[in-house]
Design an enzyme around this catalytic site. Structure first.
Site, PDB file in Angstrom:
ATOM      1  N   LYS A 221       0.831  -1.211   0.000  1.00  0.00           N
ATOM      2  CA  LYS A 221       0.000   0.000   0.000  1.00  0.00           C
ATOM      3  C   LYS A 221       0.865   1.260   0.000  1.00  0.00           C
ATOM      4  O   LYS A 221       2.015   1.268   0.459  1.00  0.00           O
ATOM      5  CB  LYS A 221      -0.934  -0.004   1.211  1.00  0.00           C
ATOM      6  N   ARG A 255      -4.117 -10.284   3.810  1.00  0.00           N
ATOM      7  CA  ARG A 255      -4.235 -10.378   2.354  1.00  0.00           C
ATOM      8  C   ARG A 255      -2.960  -9.804   1.750  1.00  0.00           C
ATOM      9  O   ARG A 255      -2.665  -8.615   1.924  1.00  0.00           O
ATOM     10  CB  ARG A 255      -5.469  -9.601   1.896  1.00  0.00           C
TER      11      ARG A 255
END
Length: 275
Positions: A221, A255
């Protein structure tokens, strides 16, 4: 605690690793690498060899600014890969917000619907409720992918996320979806600034009062890029560190793109008595 899915009752007494399979041309970190059916299927097999517990297959990018994809295009991308993945003997998740795509996948036998919009699309709840046992992951997101990072603001971030996830959980319970089928995702990077993400991360355990397992998606991210100065393809170490911290803060599922490294790190984490 368990996560009930179509074919599997997943034991969450130890952290589980969900491997990401993006069959899209424009994903923020691996767009185009696995966008044809054969490459996507091969990647599924590779992630299982690396130790993935669950495969999460998506055909529409949710990166900031991503353009929407038609139902037809999304189905063309995901259905061949889902068909192959369902033969591999592991739980298979579909990352989609479209009820039409959900229905086709559930008819095929998919185990989990992972929806960044938390089943808010018309008929999405009905689609999942009509299925006798599929799992579902509900995520918090402010706005929608094309504009979610424009100027996200919150009066009380944790309260907003917690209330949203509680409300969506109750909607599903009212529709007859058993609690053991539901997992919750705080939605790191979805309509949140770097400061929002870090505040939510530090306070993640406070979401455990909702009584459902938590899934955390920190892999590659942009917040990790801000913290480290690394590009998307250089964020393996920060991604693994974030996954371990997420588990330490109560996440039952992480995840990730980098399955092997995450699995190895979790083995050390567990051996150190931190489980």
């Amino acid at each position: 605690m368990f996560w009930q899915t179509t074919r599997f009752r997943i034991d969450l007494s130890r952290p589980r690793v969900m491997g990401i399979v993006n069959v899209t041309p424009d994903s923020f970190s691996d767009g185009g690498r696995f966008s044809d059916a054969s490459a996507g299927a091969a990647h599924c097999e590779q992630l299982l060899k690396e130790g993935a517990d669950i495969l999460d297959i998506g055909g529409e990018s949710s990166r900031p600014g991503a353009a929407p994809v038609s139902v037809e295009d999304e189905l063309a991308r995901v259905m061949p890969v889902l068909t192959e993945a369902l033969q591999l003997g592991c739980p298979v998740s579909l990352d989609t917000a479209k009820p039409e795509v959900m229905q086709r996948a559930l008819d095929l036998g998919v185990d989990i619907i992972n929806d960044i919009q938390a089943l808010r699309a018309p008929s999405a709840v009905d689609c999942v409720a009509a299925h006798p046992g599929c799992g579902v992951c509900l995520m918090h997101m402010q706005g929608e992918p094309r504009s979610m990072q424009a100027a996200p603001t919150y009066d009380d971030l944790l309260s907003t996320v917690r209330s949203f996830l509680a409300e969506r959980t109750q909607v599903l319970l009212n529709a007859g979806i058993a609690a053991e089928r539901i997992v919750l995702d705080p939605g790191y990077g979805f309509g949140k600034t770097v400061d929002h993400n870090l505040e939510l991360f530090r306070r993640q355990r406070e979401l455990m009062v909702l009584g459902r397992p938590l899934l955390a998606g920190w892999s590659r991210k942009s917040t990790l890029g801000v913290l480290t100065g690394r590009g998307p393809g250089e964020r393996l170490v920060p991604s693994v560190a974030a996954a371990l911290a997420a588990v330490q803060h109560g996440a039952s599922i992480v995840r990730v793109h980098d399955v092997a490294a995450t699995v190895d790190a979790l083995k050390v984490w567990s051996a150190a008595g931190l489980a």
